[in-house]
Design an enzyme around this catalytic site. Structure first.
Site: not given
Length: 185
Positions: A160, A140
């Site tokens: 992430c 992301h």
């Protein structure tokens, strides 16, 4: 030329080259530096120790993007909440906008490989019996206008893989659902 001047010039040249290499590796690099899209099947290798996301296609290396992760400890994810980025082979299962992190390329974590590794660690007593594996791992973006976190290697996610928003726009445009993502250290 005097030896001292030669050594000083050599040191300045080496230092300059090292600075150039550092800057170069933190910038998008593309094969032939053209606007050509990757050809054929595309896959990604995320190298945690080098803070890089590398894109390959049927012709070989295509591009490298700088990335950051969750925890400063770059070891494999062990349990939910440890903020570590899982290692293994995954695939992109969805692409969507995100209200905080620009866009999300969701990975299929936990997948059967991750679950087997997690269960082996539990069986060996490396993690508590009541531990959970976690989920929701993605590639992301960052907060709007906050590329500095990637440029200065600030590991800030919950596990992430974070990339600059402009880089994510580019990746999202040419990475289809199902793209293989290999995360390693």
């Amino acid at each position: 030329m005097k030896r001292q001047h030669f050594v000083a010039l050599l040191l300045v040249s080496v230092a300059g080259l090292a600075a150039f290499k550092t800057i170069e590796t933190r910038v998008i690099k593309k094969r032939f530096f053209s606007g050509n899209e990757p050809t054929g099947t595309v896959y990604i290798i995320v190298d945690k120790s080098d803070y890089e996301l590398q894109v390959y296609d049927e012709e070989g290396w295509y591009a490298t993007y700088p990335v950051v992760f969750g925890n400063k400890d770059l070891n494999d994810k062990m349990v939910e909440g440890d903020r570590k980025t899982p290692e293994g082979t995954f695939k992109i299962i969805s692409k969507r906008p995100h209200e905080k992190w620009h866009k999300m390329l969701m990975l299929d974590y936990p997948n059967p490989e991750s679950i087997a590794k997690f269960n082996q660690r539990k069986a060996k007593g490396l993690i508590p019996k009541n531990a959970k594996i976690g989920g929701g791992i993605a590639i992301h973006g960052t907060w709007p206008n906050d590329n500095l976190v990637v440029d200065d290697f600030t590991n800030w996610t919950n596990g992430c893989i974070a990339v600059k928003n402009d880089d994510l726009d580019e990746l999202e445009a040419y990475l289809p659902i199902g793209t293989k993502v290999i995360v390693r250290r």
